[in-house]
Write a protein that holds these residues in place. Structure first.
Motif, PDB file in Angstrom:
ATOM      1  N   VAL A 195       0.986  -1.866  -0.112  1.00  0.00           N
ATOM      2  CA  VAL A 195      -0.219   0.034   0.003  1.00  0.00           C
ATOM      3  C   VAL A 195       1.357   1.349  -0.393  1.00  0.00           C
ATOM      4  O   VAL A 195       0.718   2.140  -0.493  1.00  0.00           O
ATOM      5  N   ILE A 196       2.062   1.014   0.600  1.00  0.00           N
ATOM      6  CA  ILE A 196       2.414   2.673   0.882  1.00  0.00           C
ATOM      7  C   ILE A 196       3.148   3.199  -0.892  1.00  0.00           C
ATOM      8  O   ILE A 196       3.023   3.782  -0.846  1.00  0.00           O
ATOM      9  N   ALA A 197       3.778   1.690  -0.967  1.00  0.00           N
ATOM     10  CA  ALA A 197       4.658   1.531  -2.674  1.00  0.00           C
ATOM     11  C   ALA A 197       3.645   2.485  -3.231  1.00  0.00           C
ATOM     12  O   ALA A 197       4.047   3.775  -4.523  1.00  0.00           O
ATOM     13  N   LEU A 198       2.246   2.329  -3.248  1.00  0.00           N
ATOM     14  CA  LEU A 198       1.356   2.449  -4.816  1.00  0.00           C
ATOM     15  C   LEU A 198       1.148   3.294  -4.106  1.00  0.00           C
ATOM     16  O   LEU A 198       1.039   4.901  -5.175  1.00  0.00           O
ATOM     17  N   VAL A 199       0.384   4.035  -2.973  1.00  0.00           N
ATOM     18  CA  VAL A 199       0.382   5.606  -2.428  1.00  0.00           C
ATOM     19  C   VAL A 199       1.315   6.148  -2.105  1.00  0.00           C
ATOM     20  O   VAL A 199       0.566   7.515  -2.558  1.00  0.00           O
ATOM     21  N   GLY A 200       2.374   6.317  -1.878  1.00  0.00           N
ATOM     22  CA  GLY A 200       3.264   7.056  -1.818  1.00  0.00           C
ATOM     23  C   GLY A 200       3.613   7.228  -3.215  1.00  0.00           C
ATOM     24  O   GLY A 200       4.066   8.989  -3.331  1.00  0.00           O
ATOM     25  N   SER A 201       3.568   6.244  -4.577  1.00  0.00           N
ATOM     26  CA  SER A 201       3.598   6.626  -5.814  1.00  0.00           C
ATOM     27  C   SER A 201       3.185   8.283  -6.005  1.00  0.00           C
ATOM     28  O   SER A 201       3.383   8.979  -6.440  1.00  0.00           O
ATOM     29  N   GLY A 202       1.796   7.504  -5.767  1.00  0.00           N
ATOM     30  CA  GLY A 202       0.714   8.970  -6.265  1.00  0.00           C
ATOM     31  C   GLY A 202       0.708   9.985  -5.317  1.00  0.00           C
ATOM     32  O   GLY A 202       0.747  11.232  -6.182  1.00  0.00           O
ATOM     33  N   GLY A 203       1.078  10.321  -4.112  1.00  0.00           N
ATOM     34  CA  GLY A 203       1.373  11.312  -3.406  1.00  0.00           C
ATOM     35  C   GLY A 203       2.669  12.252  -3.815  1.00  0.00           C
ATOM     36  O   GLY A 203       2.559  13.109  -4.209  1.00  0.00           O
ATOM     37  N   VAL A 204       3.560  11.387  -4.788  1.00  0.00           N
ATOM     38  CA  VAL A 204       4.350  11.636  -5.550  1.00  0.00           C
ATOM     39  C   VAL A 204       3.974  12.919  -7.009  1.00  0.00           C
ATOM     40  O   VAL A 204       4.980  14.201  -6.994  1.00  0.00           O
ATOM     41  N   VAL A 205       3.104  12.862  -7.624  1.00  0.00           N
ATOM     42  CA  VAL A 205       2.877  12.928  -8.584  1.00  0.00           C
ATOM     43  C   VAL A 205       1.497  14.400  -7.883  1.00  0.00           C
ATOM     44  O   VAL A 205       1.717  15.284  -8.718  1.00  0.00           O
ATOM     45  N   ALA A 206       0.693  13.396  -6.851  1.00  0.00           N
ATOM     46  CA  ALA A 206       0.268  14.465  -6.477  1.00  0.00           C
ATOM     47  C   ALA A 206       1.053  15.958  -6.117  1.00  0.00           C
ATOM     48  O   ALA A 206      -0.105  16.984  -6.051  1.00  0.00           O
ATOM     49  N   THR A 207       1.814  15.679  -4.961  1.00  0.00           N
ATOM     50  CA  THR A 207       2.890  16.929  -4.771  1.00  0.00           C
ATOM     51  C   THR A 207       2.531  17.791  -5.549  1.00  0.00           C
ATOM     52  O   THR A 207       3.231  18.720  -5.594  1.00  0.00           O
ATOM     53  N   VAL A 208       3.628  17.074  -6.594  1.00  0.00           N
ATOM     54  CA  VAL A 208       4.767  17.742  -7.626  1.00  0.00           C
ATOM     55  C   VAL A 208       2.983  17.920  -8.929  1.00  0.00           C
ATOM     56  O   VAL A 208       3.618  19.605  -8.862  1.00  0.00           O
ATOM     57  N   LEU A 209       2.741  17.729  -8.742  1.00  0.00           N
ATOM     58  CA  LEU A 209       0.838  18.682 -10.033  1.00  0.00           C
ATOM     59  C   LEU A 209       0.439  19.531  -8.996  1.00  0.00           C
ATOM     60  O   LEU A 209       0.251  20.494  -9.707  1.00  0.00           O
ATOM     61  N   HIS A 210       0.843  19.480  -7.122  1.00  0.00           N
ATOM     62  CA  HIS A 210       0.638  20.830  -6.778  1.00  0.00           C
ATOM     63  C   HIS A 210       1.797  21.914  -6.441  1.00  0.00           C
ATOM     64  O   HIS A 210       1.277  23.183  -5.925  1.00  0.00           O
ATOM     65  N   GLY A 211       2.800  21.592  -7.551  1.00  0.00           N
ATOM     66  CA  GLY A 211       3.544  22.802  -7.621  1.00  0.00           C
ATOM     67  C   GLY A 211       5.460  22.891  -6.219  1.00  0.00           C
ATOM     68  O   GLY A 211       5.281  23.377  -6.400  1.00  0.00           O
ATOM     69  N   ALA A 212       5.041  21.403  -6.074  1.00  0.00           N
ATOM     70  CA  ALA A 212       6.131  21.774  -5.353  1.00  0.00           C
ATOM     71  C   ALA A 212       7.346  20.775  -6.220  1.00  0.00           C
ATOM     72  O   ALA A 212       7.243  20.017  -6.904  1.00  0.00           O
ATOM     73  N   PRO A 213       8.388  21.106  -5.846  1.00  0.00           N
ATOM     74  CA  PRO A 213       9.940  20.863  -6.678  1.00  0.00           C
ATOM     75  C   PRO A 213      10.121  19.313  -6.363  1.00  0.00           C
ATOM     76  O   PRO A 213      10.650  18.355  -5.164  1.00  0.00           O
ATOM     77  N   LEU A 214      10.759  18.522  -7.214  1.00  0.00           N
ATOM     78  CA  LEU A 214      11.576  17.392  -7.475  1.00  0.00           C
ATOM     79  C   LEU A 214      12.422  18.231  -8.037  1.00  0.00           C
ATOM     80  O   LEU A 214      12.814  17.340  -8.852  1.00  0.00           O
TER      81      LEU A 214
END
Length: 268
Positions: A195-214
């Motif tokens: 779950v962490i692997a899947l949801v964490g991956s989704g979290g990366v996409v979500a935070t970047v789309l909301h303007g967080a730099p990577l």
């Protein structure tokens, strides 16, 4: 880069020693070590935690420990909620986010210390909230509406906290699955990693789309150091008492939480 390597190795070692819940230290490590705000630290931390969790999940899948249907349900519900969490993270003041994160860490530390103190005492057979039972004949989870709702709620909370605070969510998934199912502890941890692997991956996409730099290069080095640290932590975990690890980890969480509280109070 050296700082990110040291921080990544530290976070990975804690992950290896403690399991899925160790990822809660990734964001505070980047906030304190790199001087970043939480919103900037979140995607970098999630890349490392999700990647490490994926490695652990693949190993557990090979051993047939992962309850993959339950994990997929939690992920399907949780991933969309990461976007809401990321949106809230950018709307909430930094000081409030730090205080919220510190509160979560204190709650996790309290649960760990309580478990360590109870170690050796007989546990109750099952939680009174247990709605997901394993069929002894097939070894599979018996599904019902209440089982699905309980797992979906766990996934939703995990997704929200992943997007909001940049945590893997193991500290939510593990105790919740212990409450609502009678899956073995090995199975719970394995399912949590998926779950962490899947949801964490989704979290990366979500935070970047909301303007967080990577920052890609720093993220890569931090992630590699985390993976290496996790391997070293796993090797060391076989030589350490589980109770001592829990007490030590709980103490570290309390110290870090107090530091975040001070940072929030001083507004730095």
């Amino acid at each position: 880069m050296l700082t990110s390597l040291i921080l990544g190795a530290f976070v990975g070692a804690v992950l290896g020693l403690t399991g899925a819940g160790g990822g809660i230290l990734a964001v505070p490590a980047l906030v304190a070590g790199m001087g970043w705000p939480m919103q900037e630290a979140t995607p970098v931390a999630l890349v490392a935690v999700a990647g490490s969790a994926a490695i652990g999940a693949l190993e557990a899948f090979r051993l047939r420990l992962v309850r993959y249907r339950a994990a997929l349900l939690m992920a399907v519900v949780g991933v969309p909620l990461t976007s809401l969490g990321a949106l809230l993270a950018h709307a909430i003041p930094q000081r409030v986010l730090l205080a919220l994160f510190a509160t979560v860490m204190l709650a996790v530390a309290g649960r760990l210390l309580s478990q360590a103190l109870r170690r050796g005492r007989p546990d109750r057979a099952h939680s009174r909230f247990c709605v997901g039972h394993i069929n002894p004949n097939t070894g599979r989870l018996v599904w019902s509406w209440t089982t699905g709702i309980a797992l979906a709620a766990t996934g939703a909370l995990t997704g929200l906290m992943t997007g909001l605070l940049g945590v893997g969510g193991g500290f939510i998934i593990v105790p919740m699955l212990r409450k609502v199912t009678n899956v073995s502890m090995h199975g719970i941890v394995a399912t949590s990693l998926m779950v962490i692997a899947l949801v964490g991956s989704g979290g990366v996409v979500a935070t970047v789309l909301h303007g967080a730099p990577l920052p890609l290069e720093l993220t890569l080095w931090f992630g590699l150091a985390t993976a290496a640290g996790m391997v070293a932590g796993r090797l060391a975990s076989h030589r350490l008492s589980a109770q001592h690890v829990q007490v030590g980890f709980g103490g570290v969480l309390i110290c870090v939480a107090l530091g975040l509280m001070a940072k929030a109070a001083l507004g730095r």
